[in-house]
Enzyme design. Sequence first.
Site, PDB file in Angstrom:
ATOM      1  N   ARG A  53      -9.182  -0.896   3.175  1.00  0.00           N
ATOM      2  CA  ARG A  53      -8.863  -0.578   1.782  1.00  0.00           C
ATOM      3  C   ARG A  53      -9.539  -1.527   0.797  1.00  0.00           C
ATOM      4  O   ARG A  53      -9.818  -1.146  -0.338  1.00  0.00           O
ATOM      5  CB  ARG A  53      -7.351  -0.648   1.562  1.00  0.00           C
TER       6      ARG A  53
ATOM      7  N   TYR B 256      -1.967 -10.388   3.104  1.00  0.00           N
ATOM      8  CA  TYR B 256      -2.106  -9.006   3.569  1.00  0.00           C
ATOM      9  C   TYR B 256      -3.592  -8.692   3.665  1.00  0.00           C
ATOM     10  O   TYR B 256      -4.276  -8.555   2.654  1.00  0.00           O
ATOM     11  CB  TYR B 256      -1.387  -8.086   2.582  1.00  0.00           C
TER      12      TYR B 256
ATOM     13  N   LYS C 222      -0.130 -10.183   7.347  1.00  0.00           N
ATOM     14  CA  LYS C 222      -0.056  -8.794   7.792  1.00  0.00           C
ATOM     15  C   LYS C 222      -1.481  -8.340   8.038  1.00  0.00           C
ATOM     16  O   LYS C 222      -2.296  -8.283   7.107  1.00  0.00           O
ATOM     17  CB  LYS C 222       0.599  -7.902   6.733  1.00  0.00           C
TER      18      LYS C 222
ATOM     19  N   TYR D 161     -11.660  -3.890  -4.053  1.00  0.00           N
ATOM     20  CA  TYR D 161     -12.762  -3.372  -4.868  1.00  0.00           C
ATOM     21  C   TYR D 161     -13.819  -4.408  -5.211  1.00  0.00           C
ATOM     22  O   TYR D 161     -15.005  -4.172  -5.050  1.00  0.00           O
ATOM     23  CB  TYR D 161     -12.249  -2.700  -6.156  1.00  0.00           C
TER      24      TYR D 161
ATOM     25  N   THR E 171       0.826  -1.215   0.000  1.00  0.00           N
ATOM     26  CA  THR E 171       0.000   0.000   0.000  1.00  0.00           C
ATOM     27  C   THR E 171       0.859   1.264   0.000  1.00  0.00           C
ATOM     28  O   THR E 171       0.626   2.195  -0.783  1.00  0.00           O
ATOM     29  CB  THR E 171      -0.917   0.018   1.235  1.00  0.00           C
TER      30      THR E 171
ATOM     31  N   ILE F  99       4.860  -4.194   9.901  1.00  0.00           N
ATOM     32  CA  ILE F  99       5.139  -3.620   8.582  1.00  0.00           C
ATOM     33  C   ILE F  99       4.505  -2.236   8.616  1.00  0.00           C
ATOM     34  O   ILE F  99       3.350  -2.044   8.232  1.00  0.00           O
ATOM     35  CB  ILE F  99       4.587  -4.521   7.458  1.00  0.00           C
TER      36      ILE F  99
END
Length: 299
Positions: free
Chosen positions: A145, A140, A169, A114, A51, A211
């Site tokens: 997001r 992840y 993550k 999305y 990201t 991270i």
Amino acid sequence: MFDEIKQRLRGSIAPIITPFDSNMEVDIEAFKNLINWHIASGSHGISVTGTTGEPSSLTIQERELVMETAIKTANGRVPVAPGTGSTNHAETLRLTKAAQEMGADAALVIVPYYNRPNQQALYNHFKIVADSVDIPIIIYNIPGRTAVNLEVKTLARLAEDCPNIIGVKESNKDFEHVNRVLLNCGRDFLLYSGIELLCYPMLAIGGAGHISATANIVPKEVADIYNYWAAGEVDKAIDLHYKLMPLNDVLFKDTNPGPLKTAMGMLGHINPALRLPMGPPPEALQNEIRETLVSYGLL
């Protein structure tokens, strides 16, 4: 099978930004300098094109260039786990296979964003990606997001069925969820915090590290949270956790990596350009960022 690399992949895995020059091209020299600076500053590993590295602003060819540059520049000094995920399954396969061919130590594969796949579709996606390579996979999960959360039971299925899925993550503010990750996936499963204010708390429940975008500003301090914890110097880790909170807060008052690149530009590390549709934070926030950097003695 992956015991050695799992041990190396502990600590602060710095998610490095992708710098652009005045022509909005990837600034390879500045990028190499950042990697060398992170390694010299004590970051335990490197991740790129996650990201913070603006992967959706890069072409596939640029992502491959950034990944290859990171791996060659690190040159085995620290492990490199590039972000290879995408909303497109075939693209994710291509980038993950490319990471293996380039010599990456692991791949960080984001939950597709999305399109909001259901849990079975997420399982199928990650199972095929994991089966396509021999390197370790770190999933992840960033529901803020992606608009979908990888549920613990789905992650546990993947961890059981895919030996090379070694960790996750979690950019997940649901702390109950992250506790249940280790309960269901096993205490040797690598759990990383992707939420700055949870870097220390996740270590306390058995996490492997973090991270954290803030490592782009203060790599030594972010690494030291883990170093102090690992050395049993818990009070020092807690003190550092609270010391970094104001900096963490200001860097996320607008969409990452906008404030982060602004701060790095103020510090002289990079040209703080972002490609549209991303853009710099408002002037008032830029002033607040500058004041915060001054308060930390960075400016």
